[in-house]
Design a protein around this motif. Structure first.
Motif, PDB file in Angstrom:
ATOM      1  N   HIS A  64     -26.005  20.726  -7.755  1.00 52.49           N
ATOM      2  CA  HIS A  64     -25.305  21.676  -8.498  1.00 52.49           C
ATOM      3  C   HIS A  64     -23.706  21.769  -8.603  1.00 52.49           C
ATOM      4  CE1 HIS A  64     -26.850  25.425 -11.094  1.00 52.49           C
ATOM      5  NE2 HIS A  64     -25.824  25.545 -11.034  1.00 52.49           N
ATOM      6  N   LYS A  65     -23.362  20.903  -7.706  1.00 46.69           N
ATOM      7  CA  LYS A  65     -21.930  20.689  -7.425  1.00 46.69           C
ATOM      8  C   LYS A  65     -21.279  20.127  -8.636  1.00 46.69           C
ATOM      9  CE  LYS A  65     -22.091  20.655  -2.401  1.00 46.69           C
ATOM     10  NZ  LYS A  65     -22.210  19.945  -1.193  1.00 46.69           N
ATOM     11  N   LEU A  66     -22.025  19.305  -9.481  1.00 42.64           N
ATOM     12  CA  LEU A  66     -21.889  18.517 -10.464  1.00 42.64           C
ATOM     13  C   LEU A  66     -21.305  19.716 -11.691  1.00 42.64           C
ATOM     14  CD1 LEU A  66     -21.444  16.423 -12.858  1.00 42.64           C
ATOM     15  CD2 LEU A  66     -23.924  16.633 -13.026  1.00 42.64           C
TER      16      LEU A  66
ATOM     17  N   MET B 281     -17.942  15.765  -4.312  1.00 41.61           N
ATOM     18  CA  MET B 281     -18.934  14.954  -4.781  1.00 41.61           C
ATOM     19  C   MET B 281     -19.077  13.680  -3.932  1.00 41.61           C
ATOM     20  SD  MET B 281     -19.433  16.948  -7.494  1.00 41.61           S
ATOM     21  CE  MET B 281     -20.320  15.820  -8.394  1.00 41.61           C
ATOM     22  N   THR B 282     -18.085  13.027  -3.336  1.00 40.86           N
ATOM     23  CA  THR B 282     -18.299  11.710  -2.686  1.00 40.86           C
ATOM     24  C   THR B 282     -18.900  11.962  -1.413  1.00 40.86           C
ATOM     25  OG1 THR B 282     -16.191  11.724  -1.640  1.00 40.86           O
ATOM     26  CG2 THR B 282     -16.170  10.780  -3.964  1.00 40.86           C
ATOM     27  N   VAL B 283     -18.934  12.742  -0.740  1.00 40.26           N
ATOM     28  CA  VAL B 283     -19.543  13.182   0.515  1.00 40.26           C
ATOM     29  C   VAL B 283     -20.249  14.431   0.540  1.00 40.26           C
ATOM     30  CG1 VAL B 283     -18.218  11.532   1.772  1.00 40.26           C
ATOM     31  CG2 VAL B 283     -17.670  14.255   1.772  1.00 40.26           C
ATOM     32  N   SER B 284     -20.449  15.237  -0.800  1.00 42.54           N
ATOM     33  CA  SER B 284     -20.963  16.404  -0.508  1.00 42.54           C
ATOM     34  C   SER B 284     -20.593  17.359   0.355  1.00 42.54           C
ATOM     35  CB  SER B 284     -22.638  16.283  -0.327  1.00 42.54           C
ATOM     36  OG  SER B 284     -23.208  17.082  -1.270  1.00 42.54           O
ATOM     37  N   ASP B 285     -19.353  17.730   0.270  1.00 38.68           N
ATOM     38  CA  ASP B 285     -18.729  18.569   1.369  1.00 38.68           C
ATOM     39  C   ASP B 285     -18.956  19.856   0.899  1.00 38.68           C
ATOM     40  OD1 ASP B 285     -16.994  19.950   2.847  1.00 38.68           O
ATOM     41  OD2 ASP B 285     -15.123  18.399   2.630  1.00 38.68           O
ATOM     42  N   ASN B 286     -19.607  20.524   1.691  1.00 41.57           N
ATOM     43  CA  ASN B 286     -19.901  22.113   1.178  1.00 41.57           C
ATOM     44  C   ASN B 286     -18.634  22.877   1.339  1.00 41.57           C
ATOM     45  OD1 ASN B 286     -22.738  21.508   0.887  1.00 41.57           O
ATOM     46  ND2 ASN B 286     -23.215  21.914   3.171  1.00 41.57           N
ATOM     47  N   ALA B 287     -17.756  22.485   2.306  1.00 36.55           N
ATOM     48  CA  ALA B 287     -16.677  23.721   2.617  1.00 36.55           C
ATOM     49  C   ALA B 287     -15.699  23.427   1.290  1.00 36.55           C
ATOM     50  CB  ALA B 287     -15.727  23.207   3.805  1.00 36.55           C
TER      51      ALA B 287
ATOM     52  N   ARG C   4     -15.090   9.310 -13.173  1.00 33.93           N
ATOM     53  CA  ARG C   4     -14.568   8.407 -11.874  1.00 33.93           C
ATOM     54  C   ARG C   4     -15.094   8.944 -10.587  1.00 33.93           C
ATOM     55  NH1 ARG C   4     -10.457   9.915  -8.565  1.00 33.93           N
ATOM     56  NH2 ARG C   4      -9.462   8.344  -7.097  1.00 33.93           N
ATOM     57  N   ILE C   5     -14.948  10.365 -10.391  1.00 32.36           N
ATOM     58  CA  ILE C   5     -15.394  10.881  -9.221  1.00 32.36           C
ATOM     59  C   ILE C   5     -16.934  10.637  -8.744  1.00 32.36           C
ATOM     60  CG2 ILE C   5     -15.908  13.070  -7.833  1.00 32.36           C
ATOM     61  CD1 ILE C   5     -13.197  14.059  -8.999  1.00 32.36           C
ATOM     62  N   LEU C   6     -17.639  10.789  -9.951  1.00 32.11           N
ATOM     63  CA  LEU C   6     -19.307  10.594  -9.796  1.00 32.11           C
ATOM     64  C   LEU C   6     -19.507   9.136  -9.293  1.00 32.11           C
ATOM     65  CD1 LEU C   6     -20.575  12.470 -12.781  1.00 32.11           C
ATOM     66  CD2 LEU C   6     -21.165  12.730 -10.194  1.00 32.11           C
ATOM     67  N   GLY C   7     -18.554   8.114  -9.854  1.00 26.21           N
ATOM     68  CA  GLY C   7     -18.836   6.713  -9.451  1.00 26.21           C
ATOM     69  C   GLY C   7     -18.117   6.385  -8.261  1.00 26.21           C
ATOM     70  N   LEU C   8     -17.761   7.384  -7.320  1.00 24.06           N
ATOM     71  CA  LEU C   8     -17.122   7.221  -6.147  1.00 24.06           C
ATOM     72  C   LEU C   8     -18.124   7.603  -4.756  1.00 24.06           C
ATOM     73  CD1 LEU C   8     -13.357   7.795  -6.489  1.00 24.06           C
ATOM     74  CD2 LEU C   8     -14.493   5.500  -6.262  1.00 24.06           C
ATOM     75  N   GLN C   9     -19.266   8.249  -5.390  1.00 23.89           N
ATOM     76  CA  GLN C   9     -20.264   8.681  -4.183  1.00 23.89           C
ATOM     77  C   GLN C   9     -20.445   7.630  -3.527  1.00 23.89           C
ATOM     78  OE1 GLN C   9     -24.200  11.633  -4.335  1.00 23.89           O
ATOM     79  NE2 GLN C   9     -24.316   9.584  -5.465  1.00 23.89           N
ATOM     80  N   VAL C  10     -20.704   8.027  -2.087  1.00 20.70           N
ATOM     81  CA  VAL C  10     -20.871   7.083  -0.850  1.00 20.70           C
ATOM     82  C   VAL C  10     -22.432   6.604  -0.791  1.00 20.70           C
ATOM     83  CG1 VAL C  10     -18.467   7.625  -0.049  1.00 20.70           C
ATOM     84  CG2 VAL C  10     -20.749   8.555   0.809  1.00 20.70           C
TER      85      VAL C  10
ATOM     86  N   THR D 261     -25.999  13.470  -5.114  1.00 23.24           N
ATOM     87  CA  THR D 261     -27.257  13.810  -4.591  1.00 23.24           C
ATOM     88  C   THR D 261     -27.432  15.348  -4.184  1.00 23.24           C
ATOM     89  OG1 THR D 261     -26.203  13.384  -2.359  1.00 23.24           O
ATOM     90  CG2 THR D 261     -27.210  11.505  -3.498  1.00 23.24           C
ATOM     91  N   GLY D 262     -28.431  15.634  -3.864  1.00 18.93           N
ATOM     92  CA  GLY D 262     -28.877  17.051  -3.312  1.00 18.93           C
ATOM     93  C   GLY D 262     -29.806  17.119  -2.164  1.00 18.93           C
ATOM     94  N   SER D 263     -29.900  17.425  -1.160  1.00 18.03           N
ATOM     95  CA  SER D 263     -30.727  17.787   0.101  1.00 18.03           C
ATOM     96  C   SER D 263     -31.072  18.960   0.517  1.00 18.03           C
ATOM     97  CB  SER D 263     -30.328  16.896   1.045  1.00 18.03           C
ATOM     98  OG  SER D 263     -30.183  15.392   0.348  1.00 18.03           O
ATOM     99  N   LEU D 264     -32.155  19.430   0.676  1.00 22.45           N
ATOM    100  CA  LEU D 264     -32.427  20.502   1.691  1.00 22.45           C
ATOM    101  C   LEU D 264     -33.958  20.166   2.325  1.00 22.45           C
ATOM    102  CD1 LEU D 264     -32.038  23.347  -0.737  1.00 22.45           C
ATOM    103  CD2 LEU D 264     -30.950  23.192   1.519  1.00 22.45           C
TER     104      LEU D 264
END
Length: 295
Positions: free
Chosen positions: A46-48, A102-108, A207-213, A233-236
């Motif tokens: 959902h961050k997208l 987006m790149t490291v899925s930082d929640n903060a 660009r940002i989506l292309g930098l996901q690690v 990605t998304g994980s729970l």
């Protein structure tokens, strides 16, 4: 397409997951559907939606992406990456917060941006784009809080218990941030066709989506130097998802959304991660074959 569908179902079964997928040629419209209209929990996917909203607001002059935000350690949304894992006060621009989100899925970082634009704005953006099955009902911190509450006094260790898993609101699409695979590919197509934002901001989102690690899910199905994969990605607990776009050197562009759930409660399940790439590759190969056949 029938053979591809059978192979995708077999791949999901072999990996021990239930999976839902939608893949579409961004330019051709050719598509492949495996439960594409099933409501799914988006988790960090959902961050997208938040990223697109942020750039929509920037394009309209409602915010400046270079605006600086100070983030002290106290009160940060929890998480294992980015600001969430840092110990000191950080000052950063909105666009760099988006990069971490987006790149490291930082929640903060995500919740700082969400505080800036608002949950209602995210839902207004998805509604404008015709994503009728997509809804954000809470922040990422609030979502994680429901996991802690539902896990009870056993804390994180309780999440190894399948009975505890069944009561997590974060795993129920009716009670958490949600979408469908088809809605997510529609959003990706709008981003890649510059329909979601202005071309300048669409390029920034791509660009940002292309930098996901993370290379272990969608990208694992396309191990070629000349094929570009951009995704989120998304994980729970028991959920592993990724949505993204696969671009070939001949100009072919394919939006893919894969959502999975497994009965296994282990945090590390390499086969469940890898099948996202496997299923996506089968789907994209089928779309490319269909495009060639109909030329």
């Amino acid at each position: 397409m029938t053979d591809a569908l059978a192979r995708i179902h077999a791949a999901f079964a072999d990996a021990g997951v239930t999976g839902w997928l939608h893949a579409v040629g961004i330019d051709s419209g050719a598509q492949l559907d495996v439960g594409a209209d099933r409501p799914v929990c988006t988790a960090s996917v959902h961050k997208l939606c938040l990223l697109v909203t942020l750039h929509e607001h920037a394009a309209a002059g409602r915010l400046d992406l270079t605006e600086q935000v100070e983030c002290p350690p106290a009160g940060r949304t929890a998480g294992p990456t980015g600001l969430a894992a840092m110990l000191d006060t950080v000052r950063m621009s909105l666009r760099d917060l988006a990069l971490l989100m987006m790149t490291v899925s930082d929640n903060a970082a995500a919740d700082l941006l969400l505080r800036r634009v608002g949950l209602d704005a995210v839902n207004a953006t998805t509604a404008r784009l015709g994503l009728t099955r997509t809804l954000a009902v809470h922040s990422f911190g609030e979502m994680l809080a429901t996991v802690r509450e539902d896990a009870g006094p056993g804390g994180a260790r309780a999440l190894a218990d399948p009975h505890v898993i069944t009561r997590l609101r974060a795993l129920d699409p009716a009670r958490t941030n949600r979408s469908t695979p088809r809605d997510m590919t529609r959003l990706l197509g709008a981003v890649w066709r510059d329909e979601a934002c202005t071309p300048e901001h669409g390029a920034a989102v791509r660009r940002i989506l292309g930098l996901q690690v993370w290379p272990h899910r969608l990208a694992s199905g396309f191990p070629f130097d000349d094929v570009h994969v951009a995704g989120k990605t998304g994980s729970l607990p028991t959920l592993r998802n990724e949505v993204g776009v696969v671009e070939y050197p001949d100009g072919g562009r394919y939006a893919v959304a894969v959502f999975t759930r497994t009965a296994h409660t282990a945090a590390t399940l390499p086969a469940a991660d890898a099948v996202i790439g496997t299923a996506a590759r089968i789907a994209v190969d089928a779309l490319r074959a269909e495009e060639l056949r109909t030329r």
